[in-house]
Design a protein around this motif. Structure first.
Motif, mmCIF file in Angstrom:
data_model
loop_
_atom_site.group_PDB
_atom_site.id
_atom_site.type_symbol
_atom_site.label_atom_id
_atom_site.label_comp_id
_atom_site.label_asym_id
_atom_site.label_seq_id
_atom_site.Cartn_x
_atom_site.Cartn_y
_atom_site.Cartn_z
ATOM 1 N N GLN A 226 0.823 -1.208 0.000
ATOM 2 C CA GLN A 226 0.000 0.000 0.000
ATOM 3 C C GLN A 226 0.858 1.259 0.000
ATOM 4 O O GLN A 226 0.516 2.267 -0.638
ATOM 5 N N GLU A 227 1.986 1.216 0.703
ATOM 6 C CA GLU A 227 2.914 2.356 0.674
ATOM 7 C C GLU A 227 3.417 2.625 -0.742
ATOM 8 O O GLU A 227 3.698 3.772 -1.104
ATOM 9 N N LYS A 228 3.511 1.571 -1.530
ATOM 10 C CA LYS A 228 3.974 1.705 -2.912
ATOM 11 C C LYS A 228 2.840 2.048 -3.874
ATOM 12 O O LYS A 228 3.052 2.088 -5.086
ATOM 13 N N GLY A 229 1.643 2.252 -3.347
ATOM 14 C CA GLY A 229 0.528 2.689 -4.171
ATOM 15 C C GLY A 229 -0.459 1.617 -4.553
ATOM 16 O O GLY A 229 -1.452 1.901 -5.248
ATOM 17 N N ALA A 230 -0.228 0.369 -4.133
ATOM 18 C CA ALA A 230 -1.171 -0.710 -4.461
ATOM 19 C C ALA A 230 -2.478 -0.522 -3.692
ATOM 20 O O ALA A 230 -2.496 0.021 -2.587
ATOM 21 N N GLU A 231 -3.555 -1.000 -4.277
ATOM 22 C CA GLU A 231 -4.865 -0.948 -3.642
ATOM 23 C C GLU A 231 -5.412 -2.367 -3.506
ATOM 24 O O GLU A 231 -4.995 -3.277 -4.227
ATOM 25 N N PHE A 232 -6.352 -2.544 -2.583
ATOM 26 C CA PHE A 232 -6.936 -3.860 -2.333
ATOM 27 C C PHE A 232 -8.452 -3.779 -2.356
ATOM 28 O O PHE A 232 -9.045 -2.808 -1.886
ATOM 29 N N LEU A 233 -9.055 -4.818 -2.920
ATOM 30 C CA LEU A 233 -10.509 -4.992 -2.915
ATOM 31 C C LEU A 233 -10.777 -6.335 -2.252
ATOM 32 O O LEU A 233 -10.666 -7.397 -2.875
ATOM 33 N N MET A 234 -11.106 -6.288 -0.962
ATOM 34 C CA MET A 234 -11.242 -7.509 -0.178
ATOM 35 C C MET A 234 -12.703 -7.936 -0.071
ATOM 36 O O MET A 234 -13.610 -7.213 -0.490
ATOM 37 N N ASP A 235 -12.912 -9.122 0.489
ATOM 38 C CA ASP A 235 -14.256 -9.705 0.608
ATOM 39 C C ASP A 235 -14.949 -9.707 -0.748
ATOM 40 O O ASP A 235 -16.140 -9.417 -0.871
ATOM 41 N N THR A 236 -14.176 -10.080 -1.762
ATOM 42 C CA THR A 236 -14.655 -10.061 -3.147
ATOM 43 C C THR A 236 -14.190 -11.319 -3.855
ATOM 44 O O THR A 236 -13.028 -11.712 -3.731
ATOM 45 N N SER A 237 -15.087 -11.955 -4.594
ATOM 46 C CA SER A 237 -14.773 -13.215 -5.272
ATOM 47 C C SER A 237 -14.685 -13.014 -6.778
ATOM 48 O O SER A 237 -15.538 -12.348 -7.376
ATOM 49 N N MET A 238 -13.661 -13.631 -7.383
ATOM 50 C CA MET A 238 -13.577 -13.641 -8.836
ATOM 51 C C MET A 238 -14.637 -14.582 -9.396
ATOM 52 O O MET A 238 -14.815 -15.696 -8.901
ATOM 53 N N VAL A 239 -15.322 -14.138 -10.449
ATOM 54 C CA VAL A 239 -16.302 -14.971 -11.129
ATOM 55 C C VAL A 239 -15.691 -15.607 -12.367
ATOM 56 O O VAL A 239 -15.789 -16.814 -12.579
ATOM 57 N N LYS A 240 -15.034 -14.781 -13.193
ATOM 58 C CA LYS A 240 -14.376 -15.313 -14.386
ATOM 59 C C LYS A 240 -13.484 -14.244 -14.977
ATOM 60 O O LYS A 240 -13.554 -13.066 -14.612
ATOM 61 N N LEU A 241 -12.632 -14.680 -15.882
ATOM 62 C CA LEU A 241 -11.780 -13.766 -16.643
ATOM 63 C C LEU A 241 -12.556 -13.218 -17.831
ATOM 64 O O LEU A 241 -13.499 -13.843 -18.325
ATOM 65 N N GLU A 242 -12.109 -12.061 -18.336
ATOM 66 C CA GLU A 242 -12.652 -11.518 -19.579
ATOM 67 C C GLU A 242 -11.547 -11.474 -20.623
ATOM 68 O O GLU A 242 -10.373 -11.230 -20.301
ATOM 69 N N GLN A 243 -11.931 -11.704 -21.884
ATOM 70 C CA GLN A 243 -10.975 -11.742 -22.994
ATOM 71 C C GLN A 243 -11.505 -10.941 -24.169
ATOM 72 O O GLN A 243 -12.722 -10.806 -24.358
ATOM 73 N N ASP A 244 -10.563 -10.443 -24.985
ATOM 74 C CA ASP A 244 -10.982 -9.761 -26.209
ATOM 75 C C ASP A 244 -11.111 -10.771 -27.345
ATOM 76 O O ASP A 244 -10.971 -11.984 -27.139
#
Length: 573
Positions: A226-244
C-alpha cells in the motif's frame, strides 16, 4: 461420498490433458474406506484418445449479464489472490510503476501467507557459508535431485528461474521486512548427515518478529504494498476472466461477498492468478488425488482454496494441468484409538507426528523407514490397514529429538547458526497432556498395556518393539535401513502412542506455465494478458513434495510472484 466423475477428465476443444492419471480404477475413495466408483471401460479408453469429456468439477464459465454489472474499475495490473504469491506480485507490479489492484475473498490481505521461504544464493546463505560450508548448495546436483523427485515431469526451465532469481527475491523480501527493525530474516543453516542418500538442502529462510506490536509478516508486506501505491478490494470473489476477440485476457468480473453486486475490473496490462490451488474443493480432490483423501484427518488448519484460479484459466483456454494430483502432506494429525482417517474425519493437531520415532501399522508391524521424508511415510500408510499407523515413543523423547536433527518446520531445536525453530521442544509436553485428556495420546508404563489401549495386537506389537530396540543397539536396521542417528532404543517408560494420519496443507498441481509465468494453451502457446503463480501454476511437482528442499513451495511462489508482477507491469501490451 460417491462420485460419478471420471478419474481423468478433459475439456473438449481446449486440450485439458492429464487431469488425474494416477487415479486409476480400484483406488479407494474418501472417508472411512468407502470405495470410489470404478472407471468404466469407455472412460479408460478415453485416457488414450483426443475425444474426451469435460471433468465434472470444471463445468462451464458462468454467464453474467451486462445489466448485472453495476461497477467498473480501471487498473493496469490486477492480482487475484492476496496471499503467498499474490502479495509479492502486487509489490513487484507497484514497484515497477503499475497501477495495481489486489482482489481476495479474505478480509485482510496477506493474512495466510507462508513464511518458510526456500531460496538459493541469498546474501544470508553466502555470508553463512563461511561458518557452515556443509550447507553450500551444489545447484546442479540439487536441481537434478528435484527432477528425480518428479519422475522427470518437472520443467527444468522453471527450476532454473527459481535458481537464478530466488536469491535476489529473498534479499528483496529481507530488505522490506527489516527496513524498520520490526523483523529479522534468518537463514536456517543445517543439513544433517550429508552422506545419506536422501540429503537435505539448506534453502529455507524465515522471518522472526522483533517488535511485539508489529503485525504478522504477511500483513506487514501488504502494508508495504500500500505504501507503494497498491490498492486492495477484499471480501470479493472472482467470477471469471474476460478476454478480447484475440483471446487476450483483459480483466476479471468479480462479485462483492457483502451485497453480491458484480464488478468489472479492467486490467490493461495483465491479470495475475494466485488463488492457492483447490484444497477445499472436494470434487476436484476426489477426481485428481483420491489416495490422499484416505489418509487425511481434518484438524481445523490448512488450505481453504476452491480451485477458482485453475478453473478460470481453463475456461480461458489453458491447455493442461500437471499429469498427477499432488499435495503438501504432513503427518501432523491424529485420531482416537478407535477411529480411522478419511477426508470426512475430524481429529486433533499433532505437531510431534513428524518426529521419526517407531511407527507401527494396526497389525503391530513396522512398515517403513520412519526417517524418510514426511509424505513418503504417509504414502506408505496408504497401503496399510485403514490407511493409518501408530507413533510410539518414550519419556526420553527430548534428547532423542535433539539427536534426530530434523530439518524444516518440524525442527524442535535452534538451527546450527542460532536461527530459531518454528516450535520449541518445550512446547510439546503441554500439548501431550491436552491430547491425553482428550483420549488421543495414550500413556502407559508397559508396552503391553500401551498396545491394548491403542487397539493393537499385543504380541505382535511387543515383538516389533523388541526387534526395533535390538536394531538400535546394534546400530543397523536390517529391515528398513533407518540411519543410526535416528534409530534409537525405546526403553524409558512411560511409553506413549497415538494414531497418526495426514494434515493436508495445500494442493500443488496446477496449470502448465512458461518461464514468463503465462499459462499455455493446448498447442503450448502463451495466453496473453494472463499470468499464474503459486499453487494455481504447475510444472514442478509430481505425486510427492520434495520436502528436503526446505521451504521450496513457498520460495517458488514468492519468486514467481515477484517475476509475474514485474513482467505484467513492464511488458508491452
Amino acid at each position: 461420498m460417491t462420485s460419478q466423475v471420471s478419474r481423468r477428465g478433459f475439456l473438449k476443444g481446449a486440450g485439458v490433458a492429464a487431469l488425474g492419471a494416477m487415479a486409476a480404477t480400484g483406488l479407494a475413495g474418501c472417508g472411512k474406506g468407502k470405495p470410489a466408483t470404478a472407471a468404466s471401460t469407455a472412460e479408460m479408453t478415453n485416457l488414450r484418445t483426443s475425444s474426451l469429456q469435460t471433468p465434472s468439477w470444471l463445468g462451464t464459465a458462468p454467464e453474467v449479464a451486462e445489466s448485472d454489472i453495476t461497477e467498473t474499475l480501471e487498473y493496469e495490473v490486477v492480482v487475484v489472490g492476496c496471499g503467498t504469491g499474490g502479495i509479492p506480485a502486487i509489490i513487484s507490479a507497484a514497484e515497477n510503476g503499475a497501477k495495481v489492484l489486489g482482489i481476495d475473498q479474505q478480509s485482510n490481505p496477506g493474512a495466510n501467507m507462508r513464511e518458510d521461504i526456500g531460496a538459493y544464493n541469498s546474501r544470508l546463505q553466502q555470508e553463512g557459508a563461511v561458518e557452515h560450508p556443509d550447507c553450500v548448495i551444489d545447484i546442479d546436483k540439487a536441481l537434478d535431485d528435484f527432477v528425480r523427485y518428479s519422475n522427470g515431469t518437472a520443467d527444468r526451465r522453471l527450476l532454473n528461474v527459481w535458481a537464478e532469481e530466488s536469491g535476489a527475491m529473498l534479499d528483496w523480501v529481507t530488505d522490506i521486512c527489516e527496513r524498520e527493525g520490526k523483523f529479522k530474516m534468518w537463514w536456517e543453516a543445517g543439513v544433517g548427515d550429508t552422506n545419506l542418500p536422501e540429503r537435505a538442502w539448506a534453502t529455507s529462510h524465515s522471518p522472526q518478529k522483533l517488535d511485539k506490536e508489529a503485525p504478522k509478516f504477511g500483513a506487514y508486506l501488504a502494508q508495504y504494498a500500500q505504501e507503494k501505491g497498491a490498492e486492495f478490494l477484499m471480501d470479493t470473489s472472482m467470477v471469471k476472466l474476460e478476454q478480447d476477440e484475440r483471446g487476450r485476457v483483459t480483466g476479471v468480473i468479480c462479485r462483492s461477498d457483502a451485497d453480491k453486486h458484480y464488478i468489472r475490473v479492467n486490467a490493461s496490462k495483465g491479470v495475475i492468478l494466485s488463488t492457492g490451488g483447490y484444497a477445499a474443493n472436494t470434487q476436484m480432490l476426489e477426481t485428481r488425488q483420491p489416495w490422499n483423501q484416505d489418509i487425511r484427518i481434518n484438524n481445523g488448519k490448512g488450505g481453504g482454496n476452491s480451485g477458482d484460479g485453475i478453473k478460470a484459466a481453463l475456461w480461458a483456454g489453458a491447455g493442461a494441468m500437471d499429469p498427477v494430483g499432488t499435495s503438501v502432506l504432513f503427518n501432523r494429525s491424529a485420531v482416537r484409538p478407535d477411529e480411522f482417517p478419511g477426508s470426512d474425519v475430524n481429529g486433533e493437531w499433532w505437531w510431534f507426528g513428524e518426529q521419526p520415532f517407531l511407527k507401527l501399522n494396526l497389525n503391530g508391524e513396522r512398515f517403513v523407514n520412519e526417517a524418510l521424508p514426511y509424505d513418503f511415510v504417509l504414502h506408505a500408510a496408504t497401503m496399510q490397514p485403514h490407511h493409518v499407523y501408530v507413533d510410539v515413543f518414550d519419556s526420553d523423547y527430548y534428547e532423542q529429538c535433539r539427536s534426530f536433527d530434523e530439518h524444516g518446520c518440524c525442527r524442535l531445536f535452534p538451527w546450527d547458526n542460532g536461527a530459531p525453530m518454528n516450535r520449541h521442544i518445550d512446547t510439546m509436553a503441554p500439548e501431550f497432556e491436552k491430547l491425553i485428556e482428550k483420549g488421543y495420546l495414550i500413556k502407559a508404563d508397559t508396552m503391553e498395556d500401551l498396545a491394548k489401549q491403542l487397539g493393537l495386537p499385543v504380541d505382535a506389537t511387543v515383538a516389533s518393539w523388541k526387534k526395533y530396540n535390538e536394531y538400535a543397539e546394534a546400530g543397523h536396521d536390517a529391515d528398513f535401513n533407518k540411519e543410526p542417528q535416528r534409530l534409537l532404543p525405546l526403553n524409558h517408560p512411560p511409553f506413549y502412542g497415538i494414531r497418526t494420519g495426514c494434515w493436508f496443507l495445500a494442493t500443488i498441481d496446477g496449470i502448465r506455465i512458461n518461464t514468463d509465468m503465462q499459462p499455455l494453451d493446448a498447442e503450448g502457446k502463451a495466453i496473453e494478458g494472463l499470468y499464474m503463480t503459486g499453487n494455481d501454476s504447475g510444472g514442478l511437482f509430481n505425486f510427492t513434495y520434495p520436502s528436503l528442499f526446505v521451504g521450496f513451495a513457498c520460495g517458488r511462489t514468492f519468486t514467481f510472484g515477484r517475476r509475474a508482477g514485474r513482467l505484467a507491469a513492464t511488458r508491452e501490451v
